[in-house]
Design a protein around this motif. Structure first.
Motif, PDB file in Angstrom:
ATOM      1  N   ALA A   1      -2.201 -43.211  56.906  1.00 13.21           N
ATOM      2  CA  ALA A   1      -3.406 -43.388  56.103  1.00 13.21           C
ATOM      3  C   ALA A   1      -4.420 -42.278  56.365  1.00 13.21           C
ATOM      4  O   ALA A   1      -5.080 -41.795  55.440  1.00 13.21           O
ATOM      5  N   LEU A   2      -4.550 -41.858  57.622  1.00 13.73           N
ATOM      6  CA  LEU A   2      -5.473 -40.764  57.936  1.00 13.73           C
ATOM      7  C   LEU A   2      -5.009 -39.440  57.336  1.00 13.73           C
ATOM      8  O   LEU A   2      -5.834 -38.650  56.851  1.00 13.73           O
TER       9      LEU A   2
ATOM     10  N   LEU B   1      -5.821 -39.694  53.701  1.00 15.85           N
ATOM     11  CA  LEU B   1      -7.258 -39.565  53.491  1.00 15.85           C
ATOM     12  C   LEU B   1      -7.708 -38.114  53.632  1.00 15.85           C
ATOM     13  O   LEU B   1      -8.547 -37.639  52.854  1.00 15.85           O
TER      14      LEU B   1
ATOM     15  N   VAL C   1      -6.830 -36.454  50.469  1.00 19.22           N
ATOM     16  CA  VAL C   1      -7.755 -36.804  49.386  1.00 19.22           C
ATOM     17  C   VAL C   1      -9.028 -35.979  49.492  1.00 19.22           C
ATOM     18  O   VAL C   1      -9.532 -35.443  48.494  1.00 19.22           O
ATOM     19  N   VAL C   2      -9.564 -35.854  50.699  1.00 16.68           N
ATOM     20  CA  VAL C   2     -10.798 -35.089  50.890  1.00 16.68           C
ATOM     21  C   VAL C   2     -10.586 -33.622  50.539  1.00 16.68           C
ATOM     22  O   VAL C   2     -11.363 -33.025  49.786  1.00 16.68           O
TER      23      VAL C   2
ATOM     24  N   VAL D   1      -3.057 -44.108  49.153  1.00 19.29           N
ATOM     25  CA  VAL D   1      -3.947 -42.987  49.461  1.00 19.29           C
ATOM     26  C   VAL D   1      -3.177 -41.670  49.415  1.00 19.29           C
ATOM     27  O   VAL D   1      -3.685 -40.658  48.913  1.00 19.29           O
TER      28      VAL D   1
END
Length: 124
Positions: free
Chosen positions: A29-30, A33, A36-37, A99
């Motif tokens: 998930a990290l 994420l 995504v950023v 994500v």
């Protein structure tokens, strides 16, 4: 002492226990994420010269992080024994899959934009 006091039963993981599935899901998930950023930055500022979130590099990082996050999340889903809420990380792995998919889409859009702008600059 009775034997029934000495035996232990296998139940769901404790709320504070960090199982391998939970750690894998958190890492996936990290990664997603982060993708995504970086993908959002690459999509918002495609011509910026500063930072990793710009141009082809940002798009590639977003694609890579999203794909690795999705692969790790899929691995956790495939290897978890029970359902959501048992401490195997399946819920977090589903979040990582979503994500990671968003990161791949943002990275793909940013890469398409950089190719489109590079084509205009070479013609112009």
């Amino acid at each position: 002492m009775h034997v029934r006091h000495l035996t232990t039963t296998l139940t769901a993981a404790d709320a504070y226990t960090m199982s391998a599935g939970r750690l894998g899901a958190i890492l996936a998930a990290l990664l997603g994420l982060a993708g995504v950023v970086v993908g959002g930055l690459a999509l918002a500022r495609p011509a910026s010269r500063l930072g990793i979130g710009s141009g082809r590099l940002g798009a590639g990082v977003a694609l890579g992080a999203g794909l690795i996050g999705m692969a790790l999340g899929g691995l956790v889903v495939a290897t978890s024994d029970d359902g959501i809420g048992t401490g195997n990380g399946r819920g977090g792995a589903y979040v990582a899959l979503v994500v990671g998919l968003v990161a791949v889409v943002l990275g793909g859009l940013a890469l398409a934009r950089t190719r489109r702008t590079a084509g205009r600059l070479s013609r112009g």
